[in-house]
Design a protein around this motif. Structure first.
Motif, PDB file in Angstrom:
ATOM      1  N   THR A   1       0.821  -1.213   0.000  1.00 39.26           N
ATOM      2  CA  THR A   1       0.000   0.000   0.000  1.00 39.26           C
ATOM      3  C   THR A   1       0.858   1.267   0.000  1.00 39.26           C
ATOM      4  O   THR A   1       0.400   2.323  -0.446  1.00 39.26           O
ATOM      5  N   PHE A   2       2.093   1.167   0.494  1.00 38.29           N
ATOM      6  CA  PHE A   2       3.003   2.310   0.430  1.00 38.29           C
ATOM      7  C   PHE A   2       3.212   2.747  -1.015  1.00 38.29           C
ATOM      8  O   PHE A   2       3.275   3.945  -1.320  1.00 38.29           O
ATOM      9  N   LEU A   3       3.310   1.789  -1.926  1.00 45.59           N
ATOM     10  CA  LEU A   3       3.509   2.123  -3.344  1.00 45.59           C
ATOM     11  C   LEU A   3       2.287   2.827  -3.921  1.00 45.59           C
ATOM     12  O   LEU A   3       2.415   3.698  -4.786  1.00 45.59           O
ATOM     13  N   ARG A   4       1.099   2.471  -3.437  1.00 45.91           N
ATOM     14  CA  ARG A   4      -0.105   3.175  -3.896  1.00 45.91           C
ATOM     15  C   ARG A   4      -0.063   4.632  -3.461  1.00 45.91           C
ATOM     16  O   ARG A   4      -0.434   5.534  -4.220  1.00 45.91           O
ATOM     17  N   GLN A   5       0.386   4.872  -2.230  1.00 45.49           N
ATOM     18  CA  GLN A   5       0.526   6.255  -1.778  1.00 45.49           C
ATOM     19  C   GLN A   5       1.582   6.990  -2.596  1.00 45.49           C
ATOM     20  O   GLN A   5       1.392   8.139  -2.993  1.00 45.49           O
ATOM     21  N   LEU A   6       2.684   6.311  -2.845  1.00 46.95           N
ATOM     22  CA  LEU A   6       3.796   6.945  -3.554  1.00 46.95           C
ATOM     23  C   LEU A   6       3.442   7.254  -5.000  1.00 46.95           C
ATOM     24  O   LEU A   6       3.891   8.268  -5.553  1.00 46.95           O
ATOM     25  N   GLU A   7       2.646   6.396  -5.619  1.00 46.43           N
ATOM     26  CA  GLU A   7       2.233   6.652  -7.001  1.00 46.43           C
ATOM     27  C   GLU A   7       1.506   7.984  -7.108  1.00 46.43           C
ATOM     28  O   GLU A   7       1.658   8.725  -8.074  1.00 46.43           O
ATOM     29  N   ASP A   8       0.738   8.307  -6.101  1.00 41.64           N
ATOM     30  CA  ASP A   8      -0.013   9.556  -6.084  1.00 41.64           C
ATOM     31  C   ASP A   8       0.846  10.749  -5.684  1.00 41.64           C
ATOM     32  O   ASP A   8       0.557  11.877  -6.089  1.00 41.64           O
ATOM     33  N   CYS A   9       1.918  10.508  -4.900  1.00 37.63           N
ATOM     34  CA  CYS A   9       2.579  11.626  -4.213  1.00 37.63           C
ATOM     35  C   CYS A   9       4.075  11.776  -4.470  1.00 37.63           C
ATOM     36  O   CYS A   9       4.673  12.735  -3.973  1.00 37.63           O
TER      37      CYS A   9
END
Length: 591
Positions: free
Chosen positions: A70-78
Protein backbone atom coordinates in the motif's frame (compact mmCIF):
# COMPACT_ATOMS: atom_id res chain seq x y z
CA UNK A 1 17.89 16.28 -2.78
CA UNK A 2 20.64 18.01 -0.83
CA UNK A 3 22.55 16.68 2.16
CA UNK A 4 20.13 17.07 5.07
CA UNK A 5 22.74 18.73 7.30
CA UNK A 6 22.87 21.61 4.79
CA UNK A 7 19.19 21.83 3.92
CA UNK A 8 17.72 25.35 3.64
CA UNK A 9 15.05 26.63 6.02
CA UNK A 10 15.21 26.98 9.75
CA UNK A 11 18.55 25.32 10.50
CA UNK A 12 17.63 24.99 14.16
CA UNK A 13 14.43 22.99 13.60
CA UNK A 14 13.74 19.80 11.69
CA UNK A 15 10.05 19.37 10.78
CA UNK A 16 9.21 15.67 10.59
CA UNK A 17 5.71 14.54 9.71
CA UNK A 18 4.01 11.16 9.90
CA UNK A 19 1.57 9.76 7.34
CA UNK A 20 1.03 6.21 8.61
CA UNK A 21 0.72 4.57 12.01
CA UNK A 22 0.05 1.01 10.81
CA UNK A 23 -0.41 -1.16 7.73
CA UNK A 24 -3.91 -0.11 6.65
CA UNK A 25 -3.87 3.53 7.79
CA UNK A 26 -5.51 6.30 5.75
CA UNK A 27 -4.17 6.18 2.19
CA UNK A 28 -4.76 9.88 1.57
CA UNK A 29 -2.56 10.88 4.54
CA UNK A 30 0.62 11.20 2.46
CA UNK A 31 -0.96 13.76 0.15
CA UNK A 32 -2.64 15.55 3.07
CA UNK A 33 0.70 15.97 4.80
CA UNK A 34 2.56 17.10 1.69
CA UNK A 35 -0.09 19.66 0.75
CA UNK A 36 -0.82 20.87 4.30
CA UNK A 37 2.32 22.92 4.96
CA UNK A 38 6.10 22.86 5.21
CA UNK A 39 7.91 19.63 6.03
CA UNK A 40 11.52 18.53 5.82
CA UNK A 41 10.85 14.81 6.20
CA UNK A 42 7.73 12.67 5.90
CA UNK A 43 7.81 9.33 7.68
CA UNK A 44 5.58 6.28 7.56
CA UNK A 45 5.44 3.52 10.16
CA UNK A 46 3.78 0.38 8.79
CA UNK A 47 5.25 -2.43 10.86
CA UNK A 48 3.92 -4.17 13.95
CA UNK A 49 4.28 -7.67 15.34
CA UNK A 50 1.18 -8.82 13.44
CA UNK A 51 2.38 -7.09 10.25
CA UNK A 52 5.66 -8.99 10.36
CA UNK A 53 3.69 -12.25 10.40
CA UNK A 54 1.57 -11.11 7.44
CA UNK A 55 4.66 -10.08 5.48
CA UNK A 56 6.42 -13.32 6.43
CA UNK A 57 3.58 -15.35 4.99
CA UNK A 58 3.61 -13.17 1.86
CA UNK A 59 7.33 -13.82 1.41
CA UNK A 60 6.87 -17.56 2.00
CA UNK A 61 4.46 -17.60 -0.95
CA UNK A 62 6.54 -15.31 -3.19
CA UNK A 63 10.14 -14.31 -2.48
CA UNK A 64 9.56 -11.07 -4.37
CA UNK A 65 7.04 -9.91 -1.76
CA UNK A 66 7.41 -9.20 1.94
CA UNK A 67 7.11 -5.40 1.78
CA UNK A 68 4.14 -3.04 2.31
CA UNK A 69 2.44 -2.72 -1.05
CA UNK A 70 0.00 0.00 0.00
CA UNK A 71 3.00 2.31 0.43
CA UNK A 72 3.51 2.12 -3.34
CA UNK A 73 -0.10 3.17 -3.90
CA UNK A 74 0.53 6.26 -1.78
CA UNK A 75 3.80 6.94 -3.55
CA UNK A 76 2.23 6.65 -7.00
CA UNK A 77 -0.01 9.56 -6.08
CA UNK A 78 2.58 11.63 -4.21
CA UNK A 79 6.16 10.94 -5.34
CA UNK A 80 6.24 13.87 -7.76
CA UNK A 81 4.64 16.14 -5.18
CA UNK A 82 7.25 15.18 -2.59
CA UNK A 83 10.04 15.99 -5.04
CA UNK A 84 8.47 19.34 -5.92
CA UNK A 85 8.22 20.23 -2.23
CA UNK A 86 11.74 19.01 -1.39
CA UNK A 87 10.42 16.55 1.22
CA UNK A 88 12.43 13.45 1.98
CA UNK A 89 10.41 10.26 2.58
CA UNK A 90 11.67 7.82 5.23
CA UNK A 91 9.74 4.64 5.87
CA UNK A 92 9.97 1.11 7.26
CA UNK A 93 7.65 -0.11 4.49
CA UNK A 94 10.49 -2.34 3.28
CA UNK A 95 9.43 -4.85 5.90
CA UNK A 96 11.06 -8.21 5.18
CA UNK A 97 12.18 -7.22 1.68
CA UNK A 98 13.48 -3.62 1.63
CA UNK A 99 15.50 -4.15 -1.56
CA UNK A 100 12.39 -5.49 -3.29
CA UNK A 101 10.47 -2.43 -2.11
CA UNK A 102 13.24 -0.15 -3.40
CA UNK A 103 13.19 -1.87 -6.79
CA UNK A 104 9.42 -1.33 -6.93
CA UNK A 105 9.93 2.37 -6.11
CA UNK A 106 12.49 2.69 -8.92
CA UNK A 107 10.09 1.00 -11.33
CA UNK A 108 7.28 3.31 -10.25
CA UNK A 109 9.46 6.40 -10.63
CA UNK A 110 10.46 5.32 -14.14
CA UNK A 111 6.84 4.85 -15.12
CA UNK A 112 6.06 8.33 -13.75
CA UNK A 113 9.05 9.88 -15.54
CA UNK A 114 10.72 10.90 -12.29
CA UNK A 115 14.42 10.77 -11.40
CA UNK A 116 14.38 9.57 -7.80
CA UNK A 117 17.25 8.44 -5.57
CA UNK A 118 16.52 5.55 -3.23
CA UNK A 119 18.58 4.14 -0.35
CA UNK A 120 18.01 0.92 1.57
CA UNK A 121 18.76 0.21 5.23
CA UNK A 122 18.93 -3.48 6.03
CA UNK A 123 20.78 -6.12 8.02
CA UNK A 124 17.91 -6.66 10.44
CA UNK A 125 16.80 -9.96 8.86
CA UNK A 126 18.32 -12.80 10.86
CA UNK A 127 15.95 -15.51 9.62
CA UNK A 128 18.61 -17.52 7.79
CA UNK A 129 20.88 -17.39 10.85
CA UNK A 130 18.15 -17.98 13.42
CA UNK A 131 19.13 -21.55 14.33
CA UNK A 132 22.82 -20.76 14.83
CA UNK A 133 21.88 -17.72 16.95
CA UNK A 134 19.68 -19.83 19.20
CA UNK A 135 16.46 -18.28 17.90
CA UNK A 136 14.87 -21.53 16.74
CA UNK A 137 13.29 -21.79 13.30
CA UNK A 138 10.85 -18.87 13.05
CA UNK A 139 9.05 -17.76 9.90
CA UNK A 140 10.85 -14.42 10.34
CA UNK A 141 13.46 -13.13 12.80
CA UNK A 142 14.23 -9.42 12.62
CA UNK A 143 16.40 -7.30 14.87
CA UNK A 144 15.24 -3.78 15.73
CA UNK A 145 17.91 -1.50 14.24
CA UNK A 146 18.60 2.09 15.22
CA UNK A 147 18.71 5.41 13.39
CA UNK A 148 22.35 5.74 12.30
CA UNK A 149 21.78 3.82 9.07
CA UNK A 150 18.88 6.10 8.21
CA UNK A 151 21.12 9.07 9.05
CA UNK A 152 23.79 7.90 6.59
CA UNK A 153 21.16 7.66 3.85
CA UNK A 154 19.90 11.16 4.64
CA UNK A 155 23.41 12.62 4.58
CA UNK A 156 23.80 11.21 1.07
CA UNK A 157 20.89 13.39 -0.10
CA UNK A 158 18.54 10.47 -0.74
CA UNK A 159 14.96 11.21 -1.81
CA UNK A 160 13.40 8.01 -0.47
CA UNK A 161 14.87 5.93 2.36
CA UNK A 162 13.48 2.39 2.65
CA UNK A 163 14.25 0.35 5.75
CA UNK A 164 13.62 -3.11 7.04
CA UNK A 165 12.85 -3.61 10.73
CA UNK A 166 14.15 -0.54 12.50
CA UNK A 167 12.51 0.67 15.70
CA UNK A 168 9.39 2.73 15.11
CA UNK A 169 11.14 5.87 16.36
CA UNK A 170 14.26 5.33 14.21
CA UNK A 171 12.63 6.76 11.08
CA UNK A 172 12.44 10.04 13.05
CA UNK A 173 15.70 9.71 14.99
CA UNK A 174 17.78 9.06 11.84
CA UNK A 175 16.93 12.31 10.03
CA UNK A 176 17.54 14.25 13.27
CA UNK A 177 20.99 12.65 13.66
CA UNK A 178 21.80 13.72 10.11
CA UNK A 179 20.49 17.27 10.45
CA UNK A 180 22.21 18.04 13.75
CA UNK A 181 25.27 15.83 13.30
CA UNK A 182 24.79 14.10 16.63
CA UNK A 183 27.47 11.67 17.71
CA UNK A 184 26.96 8.24 19.18
CA UNK A 185 27.25 9.45 22.77
CA UNK A 186 24.89 12.44 22.59
CA UNK A 187 22.35 10.38 24.48
CA UNK A 188 20.17 13.24 25.75
CA UNK A 189 19.60 14.62 22.26
CA UNK A 190 19.02 11.19 20.72
CA UNK A 191 16.60 10.29 23.52
CA UNK A 192 14.74 13.55 22.88
CA UNK A 193 14.28 12.57 19.23
CA UNK A 194 13.18 9.11 20.40
CA UNK A 195 10.46 10.76 22.50
CA UNK A 196 9.30 12.80 19.51
CA UNK A 197 9.36 9.71 17.31
CA UNK A 198 7.43 7.66 19.85
CA UNK A 199 4.72 10.32 20.00
CA UNK A 200 4.17 10.68 16.24
CA UNK A 201 4.85 7.06 15.16
CA UNK A 202 1.20 6.03 15.59
CA UNK A 203 -0.16 8.86 13.47
CA UNK A 204 -3.45 10.31 14.62
CA UNK A 205 -3.17 8.82 18.11
CA UNK A 206 -1.11 11.98 18.77
CA UNK A 207 -3.87 14.29 17.54
CA UNK A 208 -6.86 12.96 19.43
CA UNK A 209 -7.43 9.51 17.98
CA UNK A 210 -8.25 6.82 20.58
CA UNK A 211 -8.01 9.44 23.35
CA UNK A 212 -9.79 8.69 26.61
CA UNK A 213 -11.16 12.25 26.70
CA UNK A 214 -12.17 12.16 23.02
CA UNK A 215 -15.33 14.17 23.63
CA UNK A 216 -13.14 17.20 24.35
CA UNK A 217 -11.43 17.04 20.94
CA UNK A 218 -12.94 19.26 18.23
CA UNK A 219 -13.57 17.92 14.75
CA UNK A 220 -12.43 14.35 15.38
CA UNK A 221 -14.20 13.11 12.24
CA UNK A 222 -10.91 13.23 10.32
CA UNK A 223 -8.00 14.15 12.59
CA UNK A 224 -4.83 15.49 11.01
CA UNK A 225 -1.54 13.62 11.21
CA UNK A 226 1.18 14.81 13.60
CA UNK A 227 4.42 16.73 13.10
CA UNK A 228 7.46 16.90 15.37
CA UNK A 229 9.58 20.04 15.22
CA UNK A 230 12.89 18.72 16.54
CA UNK A 231 15.60 21.06 17.79
CA UNK A 232 19.34 20.65 18.04
CA UNK A 233 19.24 19.84 21.78
CA UNK A 234 16.70 17.06 21.18
CA UNK A 235 13.70 18.96 22.52
CA UNK A 236 10.70 19.10 20.23
CA UNK A 237 7.27 20.57 19.67
CA UNK A 238 4.51 18.23 18.57
CA UNK A 239 1.99 19.93 16.30
CA UNK A 240 -0.10 19.41 13.16
CA UNK A 241 -0.92 21.30 9.99
CA UNK A 242 -3.28 24.27 10.44
CA UNK A 243 -6.90 23.63 9.62
CA UNK A 244 -6.76 19.86 10.09
CA UNK A 245 -9.03 17.97 12.45
CA UNK A 246 -8.27 16.81 15.96
CA UNK A 247 -5.97 18.59 18.38
CA UNK A 248 -2.52 18.37 19.93
CA UNK A 249 -2.76 18.75 23.72
CA UNK A 250 -0.87 17.54 26.75
CA UNK A 251 -3.45 14.76 27.01
CA UNK A 252 -2.88 13.56 23.44
CA UNK A 253 0.89 13.62 23.89
CA UNK A 254 1.10 12.01 27.35
CA UNK A 255 -1.28 9.24 26.29
CA UNK A 256 0.98 8.38 23.36
CA UNK A 257 4.12 8.54 25.51
CA UNK A 258 2.47 5.87 27.69
CA UNK A 259 1.56 3.64 24.73
CA UNK A 260 3.15 0.17 24.69
CA UNK A 261 5.96 0.96 27.14
CA UNK A 262 7.51 -1.23 29.81
CA UNK A 263 8.88 1.04 32.52
CA UNK A 264 10.66 4.37 32.94
CA UNK A 265 13.57 3.17 30.80
CA UNK A 266 12.42 3.06 27.17
CA UNK A 267 15.24 1.22 25.45
CA UNK A 268 16.34 1.70 21.87
CA UNK A 269 19.38 0.64 19.83
CA UNK A 270 20.96 4.12 20.02
CA UNK A 271 19.98 5.30 23.51
CA UNK A 272 17.69 4.67 26.45
CA UNK A 273 14.97 7.28 26.88
CA UNK A 274 14.20 8.11 30.50
CA UNK A 275 10.43 8.58 30.35
CA UNK A 276 10.51 9.88 33.92
CA UNK A 277 12.52 12.89 32.73
CA UNK A 278 10.10 14.18 30.08
CA UNK A 279 8.28 17.44 30.79
CA UNK A 280 5.37 18.73 28.72
CA UNK A 281 4.17 22.29 28.17
CA UNK A 282 1.23 23.54 26.12
CA UNK A 283 2.76 26.40 24.14
CA UNK A 284 -0.36 27.40 22.24
CA UNK A 285 -3.14 25.81 20.24
CA UNK A 286 -1.97 22.45 18.87
CA UNK A 287 1.61 22.93 20.11
CA UNK A 288 3.09 20.84 22.94
CA UNK A 289 6.74 21.14 23.96
CA UNK A 290 8.67 18.02 25.02
CA UNK A 291 11.76 19.07 26.97
CA UNK A 292 14.14 18.03 29.73
CA UNK A 293 14.68 14.60 28.21
CA UNK A 294 17.54 12.56 29.60
CA UNK A 295 19.14 9.72 27.75
CA UNK A 296 21.41 6.88 28.76
CA UNK A 297 23.69 4.52 26.81
CA UNK A 298 21.85 1.83 24.86
CA UNK A 299 21.87 -1.78 26.06
CA UNK A 300 24.47 -4.15 24.60
CA UNK A 301 21.72 -6.34 23.13
CA UNK A 302 19.16 -5.74 20.41
CA UNK A 303 15.62 -7.00 20.59
CA UNK A 304 14.63 -9.49 17.88
CA UNK A 305 11.08 -10.06 16.69
CA UNK A 306 10.55 -13.79 16.08
CA UNK A 307 7.28 -14.66 14.39
CA UNK A 308 6.09 -18.14 13.53
CA UNK A 309 2.99 -20.00 12.46
CA UNK A 310 1.86 -21.52 15.74
CA UNK A 311 -0.74 -23.89 14.35
CA UNK A 312 -4.39 -23.72 13.33
CA UNK A 313 -7.41 -22.27 15.04
CA UNK A 314 -11.16 -22.76 14.75
CA UNK A 315 -13.74 -20.68 16.57
CA UNK A 316 -17.51 -20.76 16.99
CA UNK A 317 -19.84 -18.58 19.05
CA UNK A 318 -23.17 -19.75 20.48
CA UNK A 319 -25.87 -17.23 21.40
CA UNK A 320 -27.61 -17.93 24.71
CA UNK A 321 -30.85 -16.02 25.26
CA UNK A 322 -33.07 -15.35 28.22
CA UNK A 323 -33.14 -17.45 31.36
CA UNK A 324 -30.71 -20.06 32.73
CA UNK A 325 -27.66 -18.71 30.88
CA UNK A 326 -25.10 -20.58 33.00
CA UNK A 327 -26.97 -23.89 32.64
CA UNK A 328 -27.33 -23.40 28.88
CA UNK A 329 -23.59 -22.75 28.58
CA UNK A 330 -22.73 -25.83 30.61
CA UNK A 331 -25.00 -28.03 28.45
CA UNK A 332 -23.56 -26.73 25.18
CA UNK A 333 -20.03 -27.26 26.38
CA UNK A 334 -20.75 -30.81 27.56
CA UNK A 335 -22.47 -31.73 24.31
CA UNK A 336 -19.78 -30.29 22.00
CA UNK A 337 -16.91 -31.93 23.85
CA UNK A 338 -18.73 -35.27 23.82
CA UNK A 339 -19.34 -34.97 20.06
CA UNK A 340 -15.72 -34.20 19.09
CA UNK A 341 -14.21 -37.14 17.18
CA UNK A 342 -10.71 -36.03 18.26
CA UNK A 343 -10.03 -33.45 20.95
CA UNK A 344 -7.81 -30.56 19.76
CA UNK A 345 -4.62 -29.75 21.67
CA UNK A 346 -6.29 -26.68 23.21
CA UNK A 347 -9.98 -26.02 23.75
CA UNK A 348 -10.99 -22.75 25.39
CA UNK A 349 -14.51 -21.68 26.38
CA UNK A 350 -15.47 -18.05 27.12
CA UNK A 351 -18.89 -16.99 28.40
CA UNK A 352 -19.66 -13.28 27.97
CA UNK A 353 -22.60 -12.19 30.12
CA UNK A 354 -23.87 -9.41 27.89
CA UNK A 355 -27.47 -10.20 28.84
CA UNK A 356 -29.63 -7.83 30.91
CA UNK A 357 -32.42 -8.47 33.39
CA UNK A 358 -35.97 -7.88 32.08
CA UNK A 359 -34.62 -7.11 28.57
CA UNK A 360 -36.65 -4.88 26.26
CA UNK A 361 -34.92 -6.21 23.10
CA UNK A 362 -33.75 -9.69 22.13
CA UNK A 363 -30.17 -8.43 21.83
CA UNK A 364 -30.26 -7.28 25.46
CA UNK A 365 -31.45 -10.75 26.45
CA UNK A 366 -28.46 -12.47 24.85
CA UNK A 367 -25.11 -13.71 26.13
CA UNK A 368 -22.42 -15.37 24.01
CA UNK A 369 -20.44 -18.55 24.51
CA UNK A 370 -17.31 -18.79 22.37
CA UNK A 371 -15.28 -21.95 21.93
CA UNK A 372 -11.80 -21.74 20.42
CA UNK A 373 -9.84 -24.78 19.29
CA UNK A 374 -6.10 -24.78 18.54
CA UNK A 375 -3.99 -27.62 17.19
CA UNK A 376 -0.95 -28.21 14.95
CA UNK A 377 -3.23 -30.31 12.71
CA UNK A 378 -5.65 -28.18 10.69
CA UNK A 379 -8.10 -31.08 10.37
CA UNK A 380 -8.73 -31.19 14.13
CA UNK A 381 -9.95 -27.58 14.21
CA UNK A 382 -11.76 -27.56 10.85
CA UNK A 383 -14.93 -29.37 9.88
CA UNK A 384 -14.45 -32.04 12.53
CA UNK A 385 -14.58 -29.32 15.19
CA UNK A 386 -17.31 -27.12 13.72
CA UNK A 387 -19.40 -30.13 12.78
CA UNK A 388 -19.52 -31.24 16.42
CA UNK A 389 -21.04 -27.88 17.31
CA UNK A 390 -23.54 -27.86 14.45
CA UNK A 391 -24.86 -31.36 15.04
CA UNK A 392 -26.25 -30.44 18.47
CA UNK A 393 -28.39 -27.63 17.04
CA UNK A 394 -31.71 -29.47 17.54
CA UNK A 395 -30.64 -31.34 20.66
CA UNK A 396 -29.36 -28.63 22.94
CA UNK A 397 -30.62 -25.65 24.95
CA UNK A 398 -33.73 -23.71 23.89
CA UNK A 399 -33.03 -20.97 21.37
CA UNK A 400 -29.69 -22.47 20.26
CA UNK A 401 -28.02 -20.75 17.31
CA UNK A 402 -24.53 -19.75 16.15
CA UNK A 403 -23.31 -16.34 15.01
CA UNK A 404 -21.68 -17.74 11.84
CA UNK A 405 -21.81 -20.88 9.70
CA UNK A 406 -19.25 -23.65 10.25
CA UNK A 407 -15.97 -23.45 8.39
CA UNK A 408 -12.43 -24.68 8.24
CA UNK A 409 -9.54 -23.83 10.50
CA UNK A 410 -7.14 -20.96 9.85
CA UNK A 411 -3.46 -20.56 10.64
CA UNK A 412 -2.51 -18.40 13.59
CA UNK A 413 0.81 -16.81 14.45
CA UNK A 414 2.85 -16.57 17.59
CA UNK A 415 5.32 -13.88 18.56
CA UNK A 416 8.38 -14.37 20.70
CA UNK A 417 10.91 -11.69 21.61
CA UNK A 418 14.59 -12.64 21.66
CA UNK A 419 17.88 -10.78 21.97
CA UNK A 420 21.24 -10.73 20.19
CA UNK A 421 24.35 -8.65 20.72
CA UNK A 422 24.40 -5.26 18.99
CA UNK A 423 27.22 -6.42 16.70
CA UNK A 424 25.34 -9.48 15.36
CA UNK A 425 23.18 -7.81 12.65
CA UNK A 426 25.11 -6.55 9.63
CA UNK A 427 23.52 -3.09 9.78
CA UNK A 428 24.11 -1.76 6.27
CA UNK A 429 23.05 1.13 4.05
CA UNK A 430 22.93 0.75 0.27
CA UNK A 431 23.27 4.28 -1.11
CA UNK A 432 21.65 5.42 -4.37
CA UNK A 433 24.84 4.78 -6.37
CA UNK A 434 25.07 1.20 -5.11
CA UNK A 435 27.77 1.79 -2.47
CA UNK A 436 27.20 -0.30 0.65
CA UNK A 437 28.15 1.35 3.93
CA UNK A 438 28.46 -0.67 7.13
CA UNK A 439 27.03 0.94 10.28
CA UNK A 440 29.16 0.12 13.29
CA UNK A 441 27.42 -0.82 16.55
CA UNK A 442 27.64 1.60 19.47
CA UNK A 443 30.92 1.48 21.38
CA UNK A 444 29.35 2.66 24.65
CA UNK A 445 26.58 0.49 26.07
CA UNK A 446 25.13 -0.24 29.49
CA UNK A 447 23.21 -3.20 30.82
CA UNK A 448 19.54 -2.37 30.95
CA UNK A 449 18.14 -2.38 34.48
CA UNK A 450 14.35 -2.15 34.86
CA UNK A 451 13.16 1.06 36.47
CA UNK A 452 9.72 0.20 37.80
CA UNK A 453 7.96 1.14 41.00
CA UNK A 454 8.91 -0.11 44.44
CA UNK A 455 6.33 1.19 46.89
CA UNK A 456 8.79 0.83 49.77
CA UNK A 457 11.01 3.46 48.16
CA UNK A 458 8.30 5.69 46.75
CA UNK A 459 9.32 9.34 46.40
CA UNK A 460 8.69 11.43 49.50
CA UNK A 461 7.19 14.23 47.38
CA UNK A 462 3.78 12.54 47.58
CA UNK A 463 2.02 14.94 49.97
CA UNK A 464 -0.58 12.61 51.51
CA UNK A 465 -0.09 9.48 53.52
CA UNK A 466 -2.14 6.38 52.65
CA UNK A 467 -5.35 6.22 54.63
CA UNK A 468 -5.40 9.93 55.42
CA UNK A 469 -8.65 11.86 55.47
CA UNK A 470 -7.28 14.40 53.00
CA UNK A 471 -9.43 13.08 50.14
CA UNK A 472 -12.74 12.77 51.94
CA UNK A 473 -15.57 12.88 51.19
CA UNK A 474 -15.53 10.38 48.35
CA UNK A 475 -18.32 9.46 45.97
CA UNK A 476 -18.82 6.40 43.80
CA UNK A 477 -18.07 7.16 40.16
CA UNK A 478 -16.20 5.64 37.21
CA UNK A 479 -12.44 5.96 37.57
CA UNK A 480 -12.37 7.44 34.06
CA UNK A 481 -14.29 10.49 35.25
CA UNK A 482 -10.91 12.04 36.04
CA UNK A 483 -8.36 9.42 34.89
CA UNK A 484 -7.24 8.93 31.30
CA UNK A 485 -5.80 5.64 30.04
CA UNK A 486 -4.13 4.15 27.01
CA UNK A 487 -3.37 0.46 26.68
CA UNK A 488 -1.68 -1.80 24.16
CA UNK A 489 0.32 -4.93 23.51
CA UNK A 490 3.99 -5.85 23.81
CA UNK A 491 4.16 -9.44 22.62
CA UNK A 492 2.23 -11.54 25.11
CA UNK A 493 2.17 -8.72 27.67
CA UNK A 494 -0.19 -5.77 27.93
CA UNK A 495 0.43 -2.30 29.27
CA UNK A 496 -2.03 0.18 30.73
CA UNK A 497 -0.83 3.73 31.20
CA UNK A 498 -3.03 6.04 33.27
CA UNK A 499 -2.74 9.76 33.89
CA UNK A 500 -4.50 12.71 35.51
CA UNK A 501 -4.37 16.46 34.99
CA UNK A 502 -3.30 18.00 38.29
CA UNK A 503 -0.67 17.40 40.96
CA UNK A 504 -3.34 16.88 43.61
CA UNK A 505 -5.09 14.28 41.48
CA UNK A 506 -1.79 12.50 40.88
CA UNK A 507 -1.05 12.38 44.60
CA UNK A 508 -4.39 10.63 45.08
CA UNK A 509 -3.94 8.32 42.06
CA UNK A 510 -0.43 7.35 43.17
CA UNK A 511 -1.75 6.38 46.58
CA UNK A 512 -4.94 4.70 45.35
CA UNK A 513 -4.02 2.71 42.24
CA UNK A 514 -1.60 0.11 43.53
CA UNK A 515 -0.91 -3.24 41.88
CA UNK A 516 -3.33 -4.92 44.28
CA UNK A 517 -6.01 -2.36 43.46
CA UNK A 518 -5.50 -2.90 39.72
CA UNK A 519 -5.93 -6.64 40.20
CA UNK A 520 -9.11 -5.99 42.16
CA UNK A 521 -10.52 -3.75 39.42
CA UNK A 522 -9.41 -6.05 36.57
CA UNK A 523 -10.01 -9.58 37.87
CA UNK A 524 -8.53 -11.07 34.68
CA UNK A 525 -5.10 -9.99 35.94
CA UNK A 526 -5.25 -11.55 39.42
CA UNK A 527 -3.12 -14.61 38.64
CA UNK A 528 -0.62 -12.69 36.50
CA UNK A 529 2.56 -10.76 37.26
CA UNK A 530 1.87 -7.01 37.27
CA UNK A 531 4.54 -4.32 37.46
CA UNK A 532 3.87 -0.65 38.24
CA UNK A 533 5.99 2.35 37.24
CA UNK A 534 5.58 5.92 38.51
CA UNK A 535 6.06 8.82 36.09
CA UNK A 536 5.37 11.89 38.26
CA UNK A 537 6.44 14.48 35.68
CA UNK A 538 3.69 13.16 33.43
CA UNK A 539 1.30 12.68 36.39
CA UNK A 540 1.10 9.09 35.22
CA UNK A 541 1.42 5.46 36.24
CA UNK A 542 2.20 2.57 33.93
CA UNK A 543 1.24 -1.06 34.54
CA UNK A 544 2.62 -4.05 32.63
CA UNK A 545 0.56 -7.25 32.83
CA UNK A 546 2.61 -10.25 31.85
CA UNK A 547 1.08 -13.06 29.82
CA UNK A 548 -2.36 -11.52 29.41
CA UNK A 549 -2.17 -11.87 25.61
CA UNK A 550 -0.79 -15.40 25.48
CA UNK A 551 1.70 -15.71 22.63
CA UNK A 552 0.98 -12.33 21.06
CA UNK A 553 -1.71 -10.58 19.07
CA UNK A 554 -2.01 -13.19 16.29
CA UNK A 555 -2.52 -15.90 18.91
CA UNK A 556 -5.79 -14.13 19.91
CA UNK A 557 -5.81 -15.29 23.53
CA UNK A 558 -8.70 -12.92 24.36
CA UNK A 559 -11.41 -11.15 22.42
CA UNK A 560 -9.39 -7.90 22.57
CA UNK A 561 -6.13 -9.51 21.38
CA UNK A 562 -4.09 -6.27 21.37
CA UNK A 563 -5.44 -4.98 24.71
CA UNK A 564 -6.53 -1.78 22.95
CA UNK A 565 -9.58 -1.39 25.21
CA UNK A 566 -8.09 -2.69 28.45
CA UNK A 567 -7.62 0.87 29.67
CA UNK A 568 -11.23 1.71 28.90
CA UNK A 569 -12.39 -1.26 30.95
CA UNK A 570 -10.32 0.06 33.86
CA UNK A 571 -11.78 3.56 33.43
CA UNK A 572 -15.31 2.13 33.53
CA UNK A 573 -14.86 0.58 36.98
CA UNK A 574 -16.56 2.46 39.82
CA UNK A 575 -14.35 3.56 42.70
CA UNK A 576 -14.51 6.08 45.51
CA UNK A 577 -13.35 9.35 43.95
CA UNK A 578 -12.61 12.43 46.03
CA UNK A 579 -15.62 14.70 45.58
CA UNK A 580 -13.49 17.78 44.98
CA UNK A 581 -12.01 16.28 41.80
CA UNK A 582 -15.37 15.69 40.13
CA UNK A 583 -16.78 18.04 37.49
CA UNK A 584 -19.72 20.00 38.81
CA UNK A 585 -22.06 18.45 36.24
CA UNK A 586 -21.09 14.87 37.07
CA UNK A 587 -23.93 12.86 38.54
CA UNK A 588 -22.67 10.54 41.25
CA UNK A 589 -24.06 8.43 44.01
CA UNK A 590 -22.72 8.43 47.53
CA UNK A 591 -21.51 4.97 48.58
Amino acid sequence: MTDMSRQPGDAGVLRVGNCSGFYGDRLSAMREMLEGGRLDVLTGDYLAELTMLILGRDRARDQGLGYVRTFLRQLEDCLGLAQDKGVRIVTNAGGLNPHGCAAAVHHLAGRLGLDVSVAVVDGDDLTDRAAELGLGTPLAANAYLGGFGVAAACRAGTDVVITGRVTDASVVVGPAIARFDWGRTEFDAIAGAMAAGHVIECGTQATGGNLAFFREIPNLTRPGFPIAEIRRDGSSVVTKHPGTGGAVTIDTVVSQLLYEVQDARYAGPDAVLRLDSVTLEQQGPDRVLLAGVRGEPPPPDLKVSCTSVGGYRGELTFVLTGLDIEAKAELARRQVEAALPVRPAQLTWTLARTDHEDPDTQARAAATLTVTARDPDERKVGRAFSGAAVEIALASYPGCFLTSPPGGGSAYGVYRPAYVRQEVPAHTVTLPGGERVAIEPPSVTRLLEPLSDDLSTRATSVPHEPGSAAYEPVVSAPLGTIVGARSGDKGGNANVGVWVRSDDEFAWLDEFLTVDRLRELLPETRALTVTRTRLPRLRALNFVIEGLLGEGVAYAARFDPQAKALGEWLRARHVGLPARFLPAATEVEHP
